[in-house]
Motif scaffolding. Sequence first.
Motif, PDB file in Angstrom:
ATOM      1  N   ALA A  34       0.831  -1.208   0.000  1.00  0.00           N
ATOM      2  CA  ALA A  34       0.000   0.000   0.000  1.00  0.00           C
ATOM      3  C   ALA A  34       0.864   1.256   0.000  1.00  0.00           C
ATOM      4  O   ALA A  34       0.572   2.237  -0.714  1.00  0.00           O
ATOM      5  CB  ALA A  34      -0.925  -0.008   1.221  1.00  0.00           C
ATOM      6  N   ASN A  35       1.938   1.238   0.755  1.00  0.00           N
ATOM      7  CA  ASN A  35       2.860   2.381   0.787  1.00  0.00           C
ATOM      8  C   ASN A  35       3.519   2.587  -0.572  1.00  0.00           C
ATOM      9  O   ASN A  35       3.695   3.729  -1.032  1.00  0.00           O
ATOM     10  CB  ASN A  35       3.945   2.151   1.841  1.00  0.00           C
ATOM     11  CG  ASN A  35       3.392   2.124   3.256  1.00  0.00           C
ATOM     12  OD1 ASN A  35       2.276   2.559   3.498  1.00  0.00           O
ATOM     13  ND2 ASN A  35       4.166   1.588   4.190  1.00  0.00           N
ATOM     14  N   PHE A  36       3.884   1.491  -1.204  1.00  0.00           N
ATOM     15  CA  PHE A  36       4.498   1.531  -2.536  1.00  0.00           C
ATOM     16  C   PHE A  36       3.533   2.141  -3.551  1.00  0.00           C
ATOM     17  O   PHE A  36       3.903   3.021  -4.343  1.00  0.00           O
ATOM     18  CB  PHE A  36       4.889   0.107  -2.941  1.00  0.00           C
ATOM     19  CG  PHE A  36       5.316  -0.061  -4.369  1.00  0.00           C
ATOM     20  CD1 PHE A  36       6.591   0.298  -4.779  1.00  0.00           C
ATOM     21  CD2 PHE A  36       4.445  -0.621  -5.302  1.00  0.00           C
ATOM     22  CE1 PHE A  36       6.995   0.114  -6.110  1.00  0.00           C
ATOM     23  CE2 PHE A  36       4.839  -0.802  -6.624  1.00  0.00           C
ATOM     24  CZ  PHE A  36       6.119  -0.429  -7.028  1.00  0.00           C
ATOM     25  N   GLU A  37       2.286   1.685  -3.505  1.00  0.00           N
ATOM     26  CA  GLU A  37       1.280   2.200  -4.438  1.00  0.00           C
ATOM     27  C   GLU A  37       1.046   3.689  -4.211  1.00  0.00           C
ATOM     28  O   GLU A  37       0.922   4.466  -5.170  1.00  0.00           O
ATOM     29  CB  GLU A  37      -0.029   1.417  -4.282  1.00  0.00           C
ATOM     30  CG  GLU A  37      -1.117   1.855  -5.246  1.00  0.00           C
ATOM     31  CD  GLU A  37      -2.335   0.957  -5.210  1.00  0.00           C
ATOM     32  OE1 GLU A  37      -3.441   1.465  -5.522  1.00  0.00           O
ATOM     33  OE2 GLU A  37      -2.199  -0.243  -4.882  1.00  0.00           O
ATOM     34  N   ALA A  38       0.999   4.093  -2.953  1.00  0.00           N
ATOM     35  CA  ALA A  38       0.782   5.508  -2.649  1.00  0.00           C
ATOM     36  C   ALA A  38       1.948   6.367  -3.125  1.00  0.00           C
ATOM     37  O   ALA A  38       1.743   7.509  -3.586  1.00  0.00           O
ATOM     38  CB  ALA A  38       0.585   5.685  -1.149  1.00  0.00           C
ATOM     39  N   LYS A  39       3.140   5.844  -3.054  1.00  0.00           N
ATOM     40  CA  LYS A  39       4.334   6.612  -3.434  1.00  0.00           C
ATOM     41  C   LYS A  39       4.459   6.763  -4.947  1.00  0.00           C
ATOM     42  O   LYS A  39       4.766   7.849  -5.457  1.00  0.00           O
ATOM     43  CB  LYS A  39       5.588   5.945  -2.882  1.00  0.00           C
ATOM     44  CG  LYS A  39       6.889   6.692  -3.198  1.00  0.00           C
ATOM     45  CD  LYS A  39       8.080   5.998  -2.575  1.00  0.00           C
ATOM     46  CE  LYS A  39       9.395   6.726  -2.892  1.00  0.00           C
ATOM     47  NZ  LYS A  39       9.451   8.057  -2.242  1.00  0.00           N
ATOM     48  N   TYR A  40       4.223   5.679  -5.677  1.00  0.00           N
ATOM     49  CA  TYR A  40       4.510   5.669  -7.115  1.00  0.00           C
ATOM     50  C   TYR A  40       3.276   5.671  -8.012  1.00  0.00           C
ATOM     51  O   TYR A  40       3.402   5.826  -9.228  1.00  0.00           O
ATOM     52  CB  TYR A  40       5.371   4.456  -7.470  1.00  0.00           C
ATOM     53  CG  TYR A  40       6.756   4.509  -6.875  1.00  0.00           C
ATOM     54  CD1 TYR A  40       7.667   5.497  -7.237  1.00  0.00           C
ATOM     55  CD2 TYR A  40       7.171   3.556  -5.939  1.00  0.00           C
ATOM     56  CE1 TYR A  40       8.936   5.549  -6.704  1.00  0.00           C
ATOM     57  CE2 TYR A  40       8.448   3.590  -5.391  1.00  0.00           C
ATOM     58  CZ  TYR A  40       9.318   4.588  -5.778  1.00  0.00           C
ATOM     59  OH  TYR A  40      10.579   4.631  -5.235  1.00  0.00           O
ATOM     60  N   GLY A  41       2.090   5.449  -7.431  1.00  0.00           N
ATOM     61  CA  GLY A  41       0.905   5.354  -8.269  1.00  0.00           C
ATOM     62  C   GLY A  41       0.864   4.084  -9.096  1.00  0.00           C
ATOM     63  O   GLY A  41       0.199   4.024 -10.128  1.00  0.00           O
ATOM     64  N   VAL A  42       1.563   3.067  -8.621  1.00  0.00           N
ATOM     65  CA  VAL A  42       1.591   1.756  -9.291  1.00  0.00           C
ATOM     66  C   VAL A  42       0.790   0.785  -8.430  1.00  0.00           C
ATOM     67  O   VAL A  42       1.122   0.563  -7.260  1.00  0.00           O
ATOM     68  CB  VAL A  42       3.040   1.246  -9.450  1.00  0.00           C
ATOM     69  CG1 VAL A  42       3.045  -0.162 -10.030  1.00  0.00           C
ATOM     70  CG2 VAL A  42       3.835   2.201 -10.329  1.00  0.00           C
ATOM     71  N   LYS A  43      -0.267   0.210  -8.991  1.00  0.00           N
ATOM     72  CA  LYS A  43      -1.134  -0.671  -8.203  1.00  0.00           C
ATOM     73  C   LYS A  43      -0.358  -1.902  -7.733  1.00  0.00           C
ATOM     74  O   LYS A  43       0.326  -2.551  -8.526  1.00  0.00           O
ATOM     75  CB  LYS A  43      -2.358  -1.089  -9.017  1.00  0.00           C
ATOM     76  CG  LYS A  43      -3.329   0.068  -9.258  1.00  0.00           C
ATOM     77  CD  LYS A  43      -4.647  -0.412  -9.826  1.00  0.00           C
ATOM     78  CE  LYS A  43      -5.632   0.731  -9.984  1.00  0.00           C
ATOM     79  NZ  LYS A  43      -5.944   1.378  -8.698  1.00  0.00           N
ATOM     80  N   ALA A  44      -0.501  -2.218  -6.436  1.00  0.00           N
ATOM     81  CA  ALA A  44       0.241  -3.336  -5.859  1.00  0.00           C
ATOM     82  C   ALA A  44      -0.582  -3.994  -4.765  1.00  0.00           C
ATOM     83  O   ALA A  44      -1.272  -3.325  -3.997  1.00  0.00           O
ATOM     84  CB  ALA A  44       1.580  -2.860  -5.303  1.00  0.00           C
ATOM     85  N   ILE A  45      -0.489  -5.319  -4.710  1.00  0.00           N
ATOM     86  CA  ILE A  45      -1.197  -6.121  -3.710  1.00  0.00           C
ATOM     87  C   ILE A  45      -0.164  -6.963  -2.962  1.00  0.00           C
ATOM     88  O   ILE A  45       0.637  -7.668  -3.575  1.00  0.00           O
ATOM     89  CB  ILE A  45      -2.225  -7.062  -4.378  1.00  0.00           C
ATOM     90  CG1 ILE A  45      -3.230  -6.247  -5.197  1.00  0.00           C
ATOM     91  CG2 ILE A  45      -2.930  -7.919  -3.332  1.00  0.00           C
ATOM     92  CD1 ILE A  45      -3.992  -7.076  -6.204  1.00  0.00           C
ATOM     93  N   GLY A  46      -0.187  -6.867  -1.643  1.00  0.00           N
ATOM     94  CA  GLY A  46       0.692  -7.695  -0.834  1.00  0.00           C
ATOM     95  C   GLY A  46      -0.069  -8.869  -0.265  1.00  0.00           C
ATOM     96  O   GLY A  46      -1.168  -8.702   0.280  1.00  0.00           O
ATOM     97  N   GLN A  47       0.485 -10.080  -0.399  1.00  0.00           N
ATOM     98  CA  GLN A  47      -0.169 -11.276   0.119  1.00  0.00           C
ATOM     99  C   GLN A  47       0.768 -12.005   1.078  1.00  0.00           C
ATOM    100  O   GLN A  47       1.918 -12.286   0.719  1.00  0.00           O
ATOM    101  CB  GLN A  47      -0.567 -12.225  -1.022  1.00  0.00           C
ATOM    102  CG  GLN A  47      -1.711 -11.739  -1.871  1.00  0.00           C
ATOM    103  CD  GLN A  47      -2.197 -12.802  -2.852  1.00  0.00           C
ATOM    104  OE1 GLN A  47      -1.781 -13.950  -2.805  1.00  0.00           O
ATOM    105  NE2 GLN A  47      -3.077 -12.409  -3.750  1.00  0.00           N
ATOM    106  N   LYS A  48       0.270 -12.315   2.273  1.00  0.00           N
ATOM    107  CA  LYS A  48       1.048 -13.106   3.219  1.00  0.00           C
ATOM    108  C   LYS A  48       0.978 -14.572   2.807  1.00  0.00           C
ATOM    109  O   LYS A  48      -0.099 -15.177   2.798  1.00  0.00           O
ATOM    110  CB  LYS A  48       0.527 -12.927   4.637  1.00  0.00           C
ATOM    111  CG  LYS A  48       1.321 -13.711   5.674  1.00  0.00           C
ATOM    112  CD  LYS A  48       0.787 -13.523   7.089  1.00  0.00           C
ATOM    113  CE  LYS A  48       1.608 -14.340   8.071  1.00  0.00           C
ATOM    114  NZ  LYS A  48       1.134 -14.184   9.466  1.00  0.00           N
TER     115      LYS A  48
END
Length: 348
Positions: A34-48
């Motif tokens: 979520a932090n990555f997406e907010a910084k770069y505007g690149v959609k990202a999903i983190g899965q445990k």
Amino acid sequence: MAQTLDLDAMIAAAKAEPPLTIYDSTGKIVDMAANFEAKYGVKAIGQKVSANSQLEMIIRESQANNVIGDVALITDTPAALAQLLPNGFVESWMPPDLADKIPPMFRNPLAISTNANVWAYNTEVYESCPVTNLWQLTEPEWRAKVAFVDPLTKGTYTDWFNQLETHADAEIAAAYKAHFGADLDTSTESATKQWLKAFAGNAPLVTDGDDPVAEAVGAPGQAEPFFGMLSSAKFRDNADKGYKLGLCAEMTPWAGWTYTKLGLMATKTDSPSAARLFIHYILTEEGIAPQVADGKISTNSDVKIPDSEPSGLAAHLDALFPYDASTGLDDWETRQDWQDFWTINYKK
């Protein structure tokens, strides 16, 4: 001299790609994505996803030409060396502008962090660590009083045994002499095997993970708490649960040991620029911050452990036995041997 990287071009390319999915064995990956997406505007999903499940999923997805996990942050380095990288399921990419910040031992394949497992005691009962030498744990005083993650359930533990025998057997023997005042005969069996045989035979409390160890060692109100080994991340339970975990920083020969977390990209990803951008991001202080707060150690030498990290590990990094990936394949090939050795010698 560091090479350059056209980060703006990479960001632009990443924005044009499908959303990125990252597998990691910690739930912190959700916040990191979520932090990555907010910084770069690149959609990202983190899965445990556990390391074992990651291994299976990466292989199956690649074979089916249906890649879901574009980036794998995996703590099973030997498995990656033995199964993922040689078969081309994943690849390692080193950001050129950060290469001189990453020590050579972490570059190929790229490790993004090291995780620590440490010896711990209960600070409510003991003023200082009651164990100062590994060999004390083989004596009657500590029989059935040491909590330990079952080596049959975590490959990192058998990797540790093999790493000790391969790279540090002399230090185990020296610790024996320091404790007992006599030389250890290693002519027929390594010092590591002799320690492990004696420790396993001293009836440690074997658990299915770090949480039960943290409770057995650190829960308040105990008259005779366990001693134990656990992830440094569990020291957050001191604040969250009122535990009394203390780091055995002065233990001989080490206060604990580390294993590496690799940052790998699926070779068949349809978001290669986004994958590289995320790898670059988690090698920065901002990117890895949620995990560094738990005592994980970035491989970027510029990124420091914050003073607020609860275990106090930052002041004792030299007291940790480091993982050496150069013999990781041997760790993989001997896992079953070490599991068998543990099983034969373990006494309840």
